[in-house]
Motif scaffolding. Sequence first.
Motif, mmCIF file in Angstrom:
data_model
loop_
_atom_site.group_PDB
_atom_site.id
_atom_site.type_symbol
_atom_site.label_atom_id
_atom_site.label_comp_id
_atom_site.label_asym_id
_atom_site.label_seq_id
_atom_site.Cartn_x
_atom_site.Cartn_y
_atom_site.Cartn_z
ATOM 1 N N LYS A 146 0.858 -1.191 0.000
ATOM 2 C CA LYS A 146 0.000 0.000 0.000
ATOM 3 C C LYS A 146 0.896 1.244 0.000
ATOM 4 C CE LYS A 146 -3.398 -2.932 1.145
ATOM 5 N NZ LYS A 146 -4.492 -3.332 0.256
ATOM 6 N N HIS A 147 0.876 1.978 -1.092
ATOM 7 C CA HIS A 147 1.755 3.128 -1.267
ATOM 8 C C HIS A 147 0.969 4.406 -0.997
ATOM 9 C CE1 HIS A 147 5.369 4.661 -3.872
ATOM 10 N NE2 HIS A 147 5.249 5.321 -2.746
ATOM 11 N N ILE A 148 1.353 5.128 0.056
ATOM 12 C CA ILE A 148 0.706 6.394 0.393
ATOM 13 C C ILE A 148 1.672 7.521 0.043
ATOM 14 C CG2 ILE A 148 -0.292 7.821 2.212
ATOM 15 C CD1 ILE A 148 -0.793 5.175 3.776
ATOM 16 N N LEU A 149 1.272 8.367 -0.871
ATOM 17 C CA LEU A 149 2.109 9.484 -1.308
ATOM 18 C C LEU A 149 1.538 10.780 -0.754
ATOM 19 C CD1 LEU A 149 4.221 10.973 -2.974
ATOM 20 C CD2 LEU A 149 2.790 10.628 -5.000
ATOM 21 N N ILE A 150 2.250 11.375 0.204
ATOM 22 C CA ILE A 150 1.827 12.647 0.762
ATOM 23 C C ILE A 150 2.530 13.753 -0.016
ATOM 24 C CG2 ILE A 150 1.796 14.112 2.804
ATOM 25 C CD1 ILE A 150 1.486 11.655 4.486
ATOM 26 N N ASN A 151 1.761 14.513 -0.753
ATOM 27 C CA ASN A 151 2.279 15.476 -1.715
ATOM 28 C C ASN A 151 1.980 16.896 -1.236
ATOM 29 O OD1 ASN A 151 3.017 16.956 -3.954
ATOM 30 N ND2 ASN A 151 1.597 15.974 -5.372
ATOM 31 N N ASN A 152 3.025 17.616 -0.822
ATOM 32 C CA ASN A 152 2.840 19.022 -0.437
ATOM 33 C C ASN A 152 3.509 19.979 -1.417
ATOM 34 O OD1 ASN A 152 5.555 18.831 0.187
ATOM 35 N ND2 ASN A 152 5.330 19.333 2.356
ATOM 36 N N GLY A 153 4.044 19.426 -2.509
ATOM 37 C CA GLY A 153 4.565 20.268 -3.585
ATOM 38 C C GLY A 153 5.869 20.980 -3.311
ATOM 39 N N CYS A 154 6.561 20.586 -2.225
ATOM 40 C CA CYS A 154 7.808 21.298 -1.927
ATOM 41 C C CYS A 154 8.774 20.442 -1.123
ATOM 42 C CB CYS A 154 7.530 22.604 -1.180
ATOM 43 S SG CYS A 154 6.918 22.388 0.509
ATOM 44 N N HIS A 155 10.024 20.873 -1.117
ATOM 45 C CA HIS A 155 11.059 20.282 -0.259
ATOM 46 C C HIS A 155 10.991 21.006 1.086
ATOM 47 C CE1 HIS A 155 13.134 17.828 -3.298
ATOM 48 N NE2 HIS A 155 12.994 18.828 -4.142
#
Length: 372
Positions: free
Chosen positions: A279-288
């Motif tokens: 189960k791959h959960i990708l938390i994407n906040n658009g920045c480093h």
Amino acid sequence: MLNPQSFLKSIRNQGVEFTTGVPDSLLKDFCSVITDEGSDIIAANEGGAIALAMGHHLATGKIPLVYMQNSGFGNCVNPLTSLADSDVYSIPMLLMIGWRGEPGVKDEPQHVKQGRISEELLQTMEIDYAVLSDDEKEADGQLAKAFEVMKQTSAPYALLVKKGIFDKYKLQTKVENPYTINREEVIEWMLQKMEDEAVVVSTTGKSSREVFEIRAKHNMGHGKDFLTVGGMGHASQIALGIALSQENRPVYCLDGDGATIMHMGSGAIIGNQPSKSYKHILINNGCHESVGGQATVGFAIDFQKIAEASGYKKTWLVSEMGELPTVWEEFKNAEGPVLLEIRTTEASRADLGRPTTTPVQNKEAFMKNLGN
């Protein structure tokens, strides 16, 4: 201390037009100045940055700048030794390397070895270098020498940058982020909804720190989590290795957009393996976020289409917390490999702590939980 704007101007005065790299916490003030100029390319990984710089030099004959943290220097060893080296294509470029784990300076465990061997590694690779001075006059002199050497040798030259060299500079260029989900809150929600036997592999940066603090807050123990405190971009393959050997145990990879982009080819391997529990959960906040807040291309690409084309059985995207409960049940009960992307704000707690256990203790507790 060095004024990051003045130092960049000194570099520009040497004829450098092209800058690329992967942001670093020790270089964040300098990198933020570059970002605000609007002429920078934040690379997928440090090796890719070397290749971009090579292309610029080949096209223009000019010397580019590549910045990075020393923990990512391993991604550069191949292109630096087999392409840019003076024994091969002989490509000059200025490398600015944040010196995490510098001997004598307290740092996190994942930085200690890399910090100790940073100078030795540059010496072994026969890359001329200097430890950047915090005195402006001396630093300008080092810069002048670096360009003199590069023009003579037509080879890379490195500046090792210690902690606290640059004055503070606040990034003005903000990532346009319309999302309202808070990462720590959504991680806390998910950890409490996972199966009792489930394990979590969390990526580098603040996500792993949040997982640790959430487990402590709820007295959950830490044996179900593998915190990938180093090796950015490799959490997904660690999780895959576990899932392939623990077929009856749900394995959740808690990933980030920057980490996923850094080694995106890993998704093709995940999608083509019989990893039903993955189960791959990708938390994407658009920045480093943890190294200065510079933008990734996380909001500009379609992770769902990429995952589906790579062989993932199903994907979901959540951008509002209210959408999550229904989607979570579908995701949780689906046969893997599957991907859930959650778009979040870039905000995190200012008082966020760090794991109080050592990596070895984490490994031992995790392996014991897996029956080893």
